[in-house]
Each structure stands twice: as C-alpha cells, then as structure tokens.
Write an enzyme that holds these catalytic residues in place. Structure first.
Site, PDB file in Angstrom:
ATOM      1  N   LYS A 117       6.877  11.879  39.807  1.00 23.45           N
ATOM      2  CA  LYS A 117       5.925  11.910  40.919  1.00 23.45           C
ATOM      3  C   LYS A 117       4.908  13.037  40.787  1.00 23.45           C
ATOM      4  O   LYS A 117       3.798  12.941  41.305  1.00 23.45           O
ATOM      5  CB  LYS A 117       6.669  12.008  42.259  1.00 23.45           C
ATOM      6  CG  LYS A 117       7.760  10.942  42.460  1.00 23.45           C
ATOM      7  CD  LYS A 117       7.231   9.515  42.333  1.00 23.45           C
ATOM      8  CE  LYS A 117       8.367   8.515  42.183  1.00 23.45           C
ATOM      9  NZ  LYS A 117       7.897   7.145  41.925  1.00 23.45           N
ATOM     10  N   GLU A 202       4.264  19.044  49.322  1.00 28.32           N
ATOM     11  CA  GLU A 202       3.125  18.349  49.925  1.00 28.32           C
ATOM     12  C   GLU A 202       3.023  18.759  51.377  1.00 28.32           C
ATOM     13  O   GLU A 202       4.044  18.881  52.065  1.00 28.32           O
ATOM     14  CB  GLU A 202       3.350  16.821  49.887  1.00 28.32           C
ATOM     15  CG  GLU A 202       2.837  16.133  48.652  1.00 28.32           C
ATOM     16  CD  GLU A 202       3.020  14.625  48.715  1.00 28.32           C
ATOM     17  OE1 GLU A 202       3.430  14.095  49.770  1.00 28.32           O
ATOM     18  OE2 GLU A 202       2.770  13.978  47.693  1.00 28.32           O
ATOM     19  N   HIS A 237      14.584   5.809  55.589  1.00 24.01           N
ATOM     20  CA  HIS A 237      13.897   5.333  54.379  1.00 24.01           C
ATOM     21  C   HIS A 237      14.318   3.938  53.947  1.00 24.01           C
ATOM     22  O   HIS A 237      13.981   3.498  52.854  1.00 24.01           O
ATOM     23  CB  HIS A 237      14.043   6.338  53.228  1.00 24.01           C
ATOM     24  CG  HIS A 237      13.566   7.709  53.613  1.00 24.01           C
ATOM     25  ND1 HIS A 237      12.272   7.939  54.025  1.00 24.01           N
ATOM     26  CD2 HIS A 237      14.200   8.894  53.689  1.00 24.01           C
ATOM     27  CE1 HIS A 237      12.135   9.212  54.333  1.00 24.01           C
ATOM     28  NE2 HIS A 237      13.291   9.812  54.147  1.00 24.01           N
ATOM     29  N   ARG A 296       7.333  -2.032  40.127  1.00 27.44           N
ATOM     30  CA  ARG A 296       8.235  -3.193  40.124  1.00 27.44           C
ATOM     31  C   ARG A 296       7.771  -4.185  41.186  1.00 27.44           C
ATOM     32  O   ARG A 296       6.879  -3.897  41.978  1.00 27.44           O
ATOM     33  CB  ARG A 296       9.645  -2.725  40.501  1.00 27.44           C
ATOM     34  CG  ARG A 296       9.661  -2.045  41.876  1.00 27.44           C
ATOM     35  CD  ARG A 296      11.007  -1.950  42.516  1.00 27.44           C
ATOM     36  NE  ARG A 296      10.893  -1.605  43.921  1.00 27.44           N
ATOM     37  CZ  ARG A 296      10.720  -0.390  44.408  1.00 27.44           C
ATOM     38  NH1 ARG A 296      10.638   0.644  43.590  1.00 27.44           N
ATOM     39  NH2 ARG A 296      10.604  -0.190  45.707  1.00 27.44           N
TER      40      ARG A 296
HETATM   41  C1  MV4 Z   1       5.417  11.922  53.292  1.00 25.73           C
HETATM   42  C2  MV4 Z   1       5.348  11.817  54.695  1.00 25.73           C
HETATM   43  C3  MV4 Z   1       4.473  12.684  55.353  1.00 25.73           C
HETATM   44  N1  MV4 Z   1       3.741  13.571  54.649  1.00 25.73           N
HETATM   45  N2  MV4 Z   1       4.652  12.803  52.643  1.00 25.73           N
HETATM   46  C4  MV4 Z   1       9.036   8.903  52.648  1.00 25.73           C
HETATM   47  C5  MV4 Z   1       9.403   8.033  51.494  1.00 25.73           C
HETATM   48  C6  MV4 Z   1       8.540   8.485  50.365  1.00 25.73           C
HETATM   49  N3  MV4 Z   1       8.027   7.365  49.654  1.00 25.73           N
HETATM   50  C7  MV4 Z   1       7.467   9.314  50.980  1.00 25.73           C
HETATM   51  N4  MV4 Z   1       7.792   9.492  52.362  1.00 25.73           N
HETATM   52  C8  MV4 Z   1       7.008  10.229  53.166  1.00 25.73           C
HETATM   53  N5  MV4 Z   1       6.218  11.129  52.571  1.00 25.73           N
HETATM   54  C9  MV4 Z   1       3.850  13.611  53.305  1.00 25.73           C
HETATM   55  N6  MV4 Z   1       3.116  14.499  52.646  1.00 25.73           N
HETATM   56  C10 MV4 Z   1       6.130  10.882  55.324  1.00 25.73           C
HETATM   57  C11 MV4 Z   1       6.981  10.096  54.558  1.00 25.73           C
HETATM   58  C12 MV4 Z   1       7.777   9.175  55.280  1.00 25.73           C
HETATM   59  C13 MV4 Z   1       8.804   9.607  56.120  1.00 25.73           C
HETATM   60  C14 MV4 Z   1       9.129  10.939  56.274  1.00 25.73           C
HETATM   61  C15 MV4 Z   1      10.156  11.342  57.103  1.00 25.73           C
HETATM   62  C16 MV4 Z   1      10.886  10.385  57.806  1.00 25.73           C
HETATM   63  C17 MV4 Z   1      10.591   9.058  57.658  1.00 25.73           C
HETATM   64  C18 MV4 Z   1       9.545   8.657  56.818  1.00 25.73           C
HETATM   65  C19 MV4 Z   1       9.251   7.306  56.670  1.00 25.73           C
HETATM   66  C20 MV4 Z   1       8.254   6.899  55.833  1.00 25.73           C
HETATM   67  C21 MV4 Z   1       7.521   7.839  55.140  1.00 25.73           C
END
Ligand code: MV4
Length: 505
Positions: A117, A202, A237, A296
């Site tokens: 990543k 981030e 998630h 994928r």
């Molecule tokens: C984040 C975010 C907010 N800010 N990054 C979660 C899964 C992964 N693919 C990336 N994710 C996130 N990244 C930044 N900079 C919010 C999520 C996020 C999330 C975070 C906390 C709790 C639930 C979440 C659900 C979807 C995405």
C-alpha cells in the site's frame, strides 16, 4: 489464445459464478475441492473436479503447487482465482505464467505494486492521483520517523499496514501520546497477519463514504471504468450491503466521470490488465482520495453488472484470451439501481456471531429484478473453515426506491432453516429512515444503527411454532407429489435427482 478448459481455483458462490461464465463461453471447466467440499455446488457445476486436500485453506485452496499440478494434469490453459484465497497473490500469478498457464487477472507486477500500500500510494501520487495526506515514499519508516511525520500530519490519523488492506492492522490515533503504543500494536498485528511489520500514516478523513470504481483493462491498452459502487454499509470492515450507483454521486455525471477518470489513471499507472477496483474515500465536500486498488474480482461485482449490463466475469475471460474490449467508455451508461445484500450465516441478535451447521432448507427468492448468487443448497453444511456467506441477494429496479421495495419483497420470500442468518438485519436496515434517505457514512452500522427495537419483539410463541411446523410438514408432503417435467433426453427425473443427491454430480 482461446481457452478450451479453465480451472477455477476457488469454492462457493464465486466458483459457481465463474463456472457459469465459462459454460456460456463454451469453455470446459475444472473445479477443485477440499475434503469437506466434495458435495459442493461448484463441484456439481464443473465438467471435472479434483480433490486438493483437507478442509483448512492452507492445506487446500491455498496450495499453489497442488492447484498448478491439477491444472496441468487436467489440460486447462488458464486459472481463474475468484476472490480471496490466491486471487491477489503475485507469486501464484507468476508461478502460473512460469508453468505456461494463463492467470485470469493482472500481471504479477501490477499485483505486487498495488499489494504494497505504500508503493501504491507513491505510484498514484506520481501519476497525479490525489491520495490522503500522509507519509510519502516507498521506503520503510522507523518509529522516530513515524512520530515526526505524525506531528506534521496532525490528529486524528490512521496507522495502516503496508502489507494490509481491508482494515487489517489499522489503528486510529487521536493524540500524540497514543502513538508509541499504537505503532507497536499495529506492527505486531501486521507481522502476525502478513509477516511484515511495515506501517504508514494517513490523516483520518472523517464522515467519509467508501466508494469504489470498477475498471476493465484489456491487453491492448484500452482502459475503461464501469462507474461506482457505494460500500459504506459495513461492520468491522465486512461489507454488508452495496449499491450502484452511490446516492452520493447519483446523477452528478460530472462527478462520476471525474472519479472514473481517477480509476482509469490508477490502472494505467501500473499497466493494469483485467478487472480491478479502485477504492476511494469521499468526504462531505465530494473531495475524493485514492485508498487502495484491489487487483481481483470483488464480491459486490454484480451490482455493477446489473446497472451497466456488462458481464464482468465474461469480460475477464475474454480479456485473458487477448480480445480487445468490445465497447468503449462512451458505450457505458449506468441505468437504474442495484442493491446487494450479503446474506451471512451469522446472528444479528447476538453480535453477528457466526452460525454453522446443516442448512436444512434454502428457499431463495426469484421474480422480477431478483438475482441470487450462492453456493448453498438445502442439505449442505456451513463449516467454520471458510467465510460465512450463504449468498448474495441482488435486486435491480429503475430507481433506488424500486430496488429497495424489491429487496424487501425478496427478503420476505427468502427462507433459510438450520442456521441463523442476517436477513433480519437487512430487513431492519431497509426500513431505516437514514439509510433510505442516503444519509450514512462508514460508521453508520456501528454507531447509528441498532437491532434492539426488533430484538425486543422476539418473544417465543410455542403454540404458533407448533402450528407452523404442522403447516410446513403438510406443505412438504404436498410438494413431493409434484413432479418435475423431464428434460426430453430420456433420462427419468427420479434417476437424475437421485444421481444428483447421491453422487454429487
Ligand atoms: C481510511 C478511513 C479514513 N481516513 N483512511 C478501511 C478499510 C481500508 N480499505 C481503508 N479504510 C479506511 N481508511 C483514512 N485516511 C476510513 C476507512 C474506513 C473505516 C475506518 C474505520 C472504521 C470503519 C471504516 C469503514 C470503511 C473505511
């Protein structure tokens, strides 16, 4: 190269989905199965099936050597990895190539570059794609460097594993004093899960929506996007419901095309070929940021198929055979609305606790605008070895409202006996005023949604249960009196049904 035979290196509904596409293409199919999957639907759907080991994935569906051996022995020219398992494993894609097998997916190099990543962020930034403000570069950062960077980024921020994705090894940090212990635990979790403890930072984007762009790229440099999917309805998630389009994009076609262009740019930046998904975070002001690219086929691809009319799996195979995309960006339009509910064997009244055992009845809804993708059938067993998904229930309508009404109708028609399912969760969600208004973000299920009011009504009524059981028994007796029409090939239906039941073929 046209394929005459494809091996599907997966199980469950996605194996069935891929086998169906192969059948429609006139390609012969090879299934593989672990000991507990011998009677699975994907085995029945394939022309040939081979055992690959005991139930634990590490000893069956993740065994690259065995899968390649079966592919070669069966005479398959290509391997479709589905999702999960080896689908994003660059070493497997490379091994296939080295053994003269076509991996139906992107190149090992594209998988590797998106798999790290940190590298993906750096690559996207260099290509002019906006990424969330955070640490830069592809190198590993020491704790002192992370602390210094955190100071610059500000709080709240997220610590993420470079080898991660999908939220694994992720930590939210709201102040500097939490940093040292959060770094340690993120590193520890990442080391245990991926064998790599590298992390990056981030800035946290609050009240964000999780929107993803489907892309398709052929071997001739044509890259297009198929619009967006809204994936904010999730818990820990794990996505629970996805839709296309997103209520947040709706008919802002300019916004859709800007996001789509980012998806195309991301794919081009790594020389991407085949189907892929670019995950974005979108804030309240429609600023969007690249998060990661999933190299994928995704679980939720059907919602895109229904609104665009493109058969994504069919296209994946065609692309792998070397055909150019038969349409351009200008031919792609999103029409109508599609919603997918993931029907899982988990109890929404008991913290979504997984439920295993025999599915004694599986009556799936049908009718206008309803699609069910499943590997489950009445009599099969849900084991704890694999993911708990029973099926994907996907409904289409001209409008979001019609799709919602169809989904409610379909959920009411759906009957699963033997294991608990999250159908009541979906039914509650589809009555929720906030959900219906499109007023939700990624925190919705965890923070603003509750099943309690529904659970309160769940008194037990033994008399009603007894009456229902009698009625069901009566109905079953009646049903057995109905006889299927024979298929005209001279085989008796009784014979066919018996063979199906006993041989699993
Ligand atoms: C984040 C975010 C907010 N800010 N990054 C979660 C899964 C992964 N693919 C990336 N994710 C996130 N990244 C930044 N900079 C919010 C999520 C996020 C999330 C975070 C906390 C709790 C639930 C979440 C659900 C979807 C995405």
């Amino acid at each position: 190269m046209t394929f005459s035979k494809v091996l599907v290196a997966n199980r469950g509904e996605i194996a069935v989905r891929v086998l169906r596409a192969c059948r429609e293409l006139g390609v012969e199919t090879v299934a593989v199965y672990s000991d507990v999957d011998r009677k699975s639907l994907h085995v029945r759907f394939a022309d040939e099936a081979y055992p690959i080991g005991p139930a634990p994935s590490a000893q069956s569906y993740l065994r690259m050597d065995t899968l390649i051996e079966v592919a070669k022995k069966s005479g398959a020219q290509a391997v479709h990895p589905g999702y999960g398992f080896l689908s994003e494993n660059a070493d497997f894609a490379q091994m296939c190539a080295e053994e003269g097998l076509v991996f139906i997916g992107p190149s090992p190099d594209a998988i590797r570059r998106m798999g790290d990543k940190g590298v993906a962020r750096a690559t996207m930034k260099a290509a002019g794609v906006s990424v969330v403000p955070g640490t830069e570069g592809e190198h590993q950062l020491r704790d002192e460097q992370l602390l210094a960077e955190a100071e610059k980024i500000g709080f709240p921020l997220l610590i993420k594993a470079t080898a991660g994705g999908g939220g694994k090894g992720m930590r939210t940090v709201s102040a500097m004093e939490e940093m040292p212990s959060a770094i340690q635990s993120a590193r520890r979790e990442s080391k245990a899960a991926f064998g790599d403890d590298n992390v990056y930072l981030e800035k946290m984007i609050e009240k964000a929506r999780h929107i993803e762009i489907q892309v398709l790229a052929d071997q001739h440099g044509n890259v297009i996007h198929l619009g967006e999917r809204e994936c904010s309805i999730q818990r820990r998630h794990q996505k629970l419901l996805e839709e296309a389009p997103s209520v947040f994009v709706m008919d802002d076609e300019a916004f859709r095309q800007r996001m789509g262009a980012v998806g195309v740019l991301a794919a081009k930046a790594v020389g991407y070929v085949n189907a892929g998904t670019v995950e974005c975070l979108v804030d309240e002001n429609k600023n969007f940021y690249f998060l990661e690219m999933n190299t994928r086929l995704q679980v939720e691809h059907p919602v895109t198929e229904l609104v665009t009319g493109v058969d994504i799996v069919f296209q994946q195979i065609r692309i792998a055979q070397g055909y150019p995309l038969p349409f351009g960006q200008e031919d792609i339009r999103m029409r109508g609305w599609a919603i997918e509910c993931r029907i899982n064997a988990e109890d929404p009244f008991n913290q979504f606790f997984p439920s295993t055992g025999v599915v004694s009845e599986h009556d799936v809804p049908t009718g206008p605008g309803v699609r069910v993708d499943t590997g489950v059938f009445g009599g099969c067993t849900i084991t704890p070895h694999y993911d708990p998904m029973i099926s994907k229930l996907i409904c289409y309508g001209e409008t979001r409202d019609q799709a919602v009404r169809r989904m409610r109708r379909a959920l009411a028609e759906y009957h699963i006996l033997g294991v608990a399912s999250n159908i009541p969760f979906h039914q509650t969600l589809l009555q929720d005023a906030r959900f219906l208004a499109g007023d939700f973000d990624t925190r919705f299920v965890e923070n603003q949604f509750s099943m309690e009011s529904v659970a309160g009504d769940l008194e037990t009524h033994p008399e009603i249960a007894a009456i229902l059981a009698t009625l069901v028994a009566h109905q079953e007796t009646e049903r057995s009196a109905h006889i299927e029409r024979d298929c005209g090939d001279g085989t008796s239906n009784w014979k066919r049904k018996g063979r199906w039941k006993q041989m699993g073929r």
